[in-house]
Design a protein around this motif. Structure first.
Motif, PDB file in Angstrom:
ATOM      1  N   UNK A 297     -12.887   1.315  -1.050  1.00 15.17           N
ATOM      2  CA  UNK A 297     -11.692   2.015  -1.117  1.00 15.17           C
ATOM      3  C   UNK A 297     -10.812   2.600  -1.880  1.00 15.17           C
ATOM      4  N   UNK A 298     -11.465   2.308  -3.258  1.00 11.50           N
ATOM      5  CA  UNK A 298     -10.931   2.326  -4.626  1.00 11.50           C
ATOM      6  C   UNK A 298      -9.974   1.255  -4.713  1.00 11.50           C
ATOM      7  N   UNK A 299      -9.913   0.057  -4.179  1.00 15.15           N
ATOM      8  CA  UNK A 299      -9.227  -1.136  -4.578  1.00 15.15           C
ATOM      9  C   UNK A 299      -9.915  -1.600  -5.621  1.00 15.15           C
ATOM     10  N   UNK A 300      -9.373  -2.629  -6.600  1.00  7.95           N
ATOM     11  CA  UNK A 300      -9.813  -3.205  -7.690  1.00  7.95           C
ATOM     12  C   UNK A 300      -9.210  -4.664  -7.709  1.00  7.95           C
ATOM     13  N   UNK A 301     -10.018  -5.616  -7.691  1.00  6.22           N
ATOM     14  CA  UNK A 301      -9.776  -7.005  -7.833  1.00  6.22           C
ATOM     15  C   UNK A 301     -10.216  -7.681  -9.109  1.00  6.22           C
TER      16      UNK A 301
ATOM     17  N   UNK B  43      -7.533 -13.368  -5.914  1.00  9.75           N
ATOM     18  CA  UNK B  43      -7.475 -12.182  -7.101  1.00  9.75           C
ATOM     19  C   UNK B  43      -6.227 -12.503  -8.303  1.00  9.75           C
ATOM     20  N   UNK B  44      -6.548 -12.625  -9.328  1.00  9.40           N
ATOM     21  CA  UNK B  44      -5.395 -12.656 -10.323  1.00  9.40           C
ATOM     22  C   UNK B  44      -4.762 -11.355 -10.590  1.00  9.40           C
ATOM     23  N   UNK B  45      -5.447 -10.377 -10.341  1.00  9.10           N
ATOM     24  CA  UNK B  45      -5.096  -8.943 -10.508  1.00  9.10           C
ATOM     25  C   UNK B  45      -5.445  -8.053  -9.401  1.00  9.10           C
TER      26      UNK B  45
ATOM     27  N   UNK C 159      -4.208  -2.169  -4.871  1.00 12.68           N
ATOM     28  CA  UNK C 159      -4.353  -1.730  -3.610  1.00 12.68           C
ATOM     29  C   UNK C 159      -4.352  -0.306  -3.592  1.00 12.68           C
ATOM     30  N   UNK C 160      -5.397   0.484  -3.704  1.00 14.91           N
ATOM     31  CA  UNK C 160      -5.349   1.882  -3.706  1.00 14.91           C
ATOM     32  C   UNK C 160      -4.809   2.734  -2.571  1.00 14.91           C
ATOM     33  N   UNK C 161      -4.947   2.420  -1.526  1.00 13.33           N
ATOM     34  CA  UNK C 161      -4.347   3.077  -0.102  1.00 13.33           C
ATOM     35  C   UNK C 161      -2.639   2.840  -0.172  1.00 13.33           C
ATOM     36  N   UNK C 162      -2.167   1.777  -0.589  1.00 12.98           N
ATOM     37  CA  UNK C 162      -0.863   1.525  -0.621  1.00 12.98           C
ATOM     38  C   UNK C 162      -0.014   1.776  -1.841  1.00 12.98           C
TER      39      UNK C 162
ATOM     40  N   UNK D 261      -1.103  -7.462  -3.224  1.00 13.59           N
ATOM     41  CA  UNK D 261       0.396  -7.173  -3.164  1.00 13.59           C
ATOM     42  C   UNK D 261       0.832  -6.798  -1.772  1.00 13.59           C
ATOM     43  N   UNK D 262       2.082  -6.780  -1.546  1.00 10.17           N
ATOM     44  CA  UNK D 262       2.702  -6.661  -0.108  1.00 10.17           C
ATOM     45  C   UNK D 262       3.806  -5.416  -0.229  1.00 10.17           C
TER      46      UNK D 262
END
Length: 256
Positions: A1-5, A14-16, A19-22, A31-32
């Motif tokens: 979904x384009x997310x990167x961890x 994950x250290x970094x 979240x592509x959708x948000x 992230x929240x």
């Protein structure tokens, strides 16, 4: 979904994280919120790398759309240099089309509202409105000022309440804890100039009877009290030795 961890080679958290959708970025956590930082002692550092100059430093800026859908700066928080090893916080707000400083915390911890040079722990340039039903201002373990729906109360310390000159050099009015009102003097004694009104009708040190007020003139004979009518002297009470004279602008005199 384009997310990167990004992970450590042996880690499962994950250290970094992007979240592509948000469209959210997390450092140390998924992230929240738009930007989410998490650790045992999270710190964000803004560093100004330009040459030293007093009154400059990094800042945080808050923007949004105004009523005409134009992007505006609503507020800023500056960390400003004030001397080679000192710093201050300045808070800016937007009013009438531009931002201006509204509050400052200086390097000694003084807070200024409406002034950038606070001279005490709280320095307010302008009116203070205590807009509540019951307001208390406290100091030294007890109330100093109380404002409620019916009255305003001023509380003194163990020595009473004093009104002093602008330079704090001397007391103009002194209300003692014994209920005495002193004007132009700071002690309830017979030997100093000024007005003494005794709130309890107590004995004075050099008199054997009770009385409530004393008007003392030291050093010479003369007028103790003037009576004025529309700015003009209409009479006076004067003393000479042990004699009191009641003088008027006419030829009438008070006699016994």
């Amino acid at each position: 979904n384009g997310d990167i961890s990004f992970y450590e080679d042996t880690g499962t958290t994950p250290k970094f994280f992007w979240d592509a959708s948000a469209e959210s970025l997390g450092i140390g956590i998924s992230p929240t919120s738009l930007l989410h930082l998490e650790s045992d002692t999270p710190v964000i550092t803004l560093r100004d790398t330009s040459a030293y100059s007093a009154g400059t430093g990094p800042y945080i800026q808050f923007q949004g759309l105004d009523s005409g859908s134009t992007n505006r700066v609503f507020g800023q928080i500056y960390g400003l240099s004030n001397g080679s090893n000192s710093g201050e916080l300045a808070f800016y707000t937007r009013n009438s089309g531009s931002t201006a400083e509204a509050m400052r915390i200086d390097s000694s911890g003084n807070v200024g509202i409406g002034t950038s040079s606070p001279a005490s722990k709280l320095d307010v340039a302008g009116n203070i409105n205590l807009n509540t039903t019951n307001t208390f201002i406290t100091g030294a373990g007890h109330n100093v000022l109380q404002v409620d729906a019916t009255k305003t109360y001023l509380y003194g310390g163990t020595g009473g309440i004093q009104v002093r000159t602008a330079d704090n050099a001397s007391a103009l009015v002194d209300i003692t804890n014994s209920g005495n009102l002193l004007v132009g003097k700071t002690s309830a004694t017979d030997s100093t100039d000024g007005i003494w009104i005794d709130g309890g009708g107590r004995l004075f040190s050099t008199n054997t009877s009770n009385y409530a007020a004393q008007f003392r003139r030291n050093g010479s004979n003369g007028v103790v009290v003037y009576f004025l009518n529309d700015g003009a002297v209409a009479g006076d009470i004067s003393i000479s030795g042990t004699t009191t004279a009641y003088n008027t602008s006419s030829d009438y005199r008070l006699k016994t």
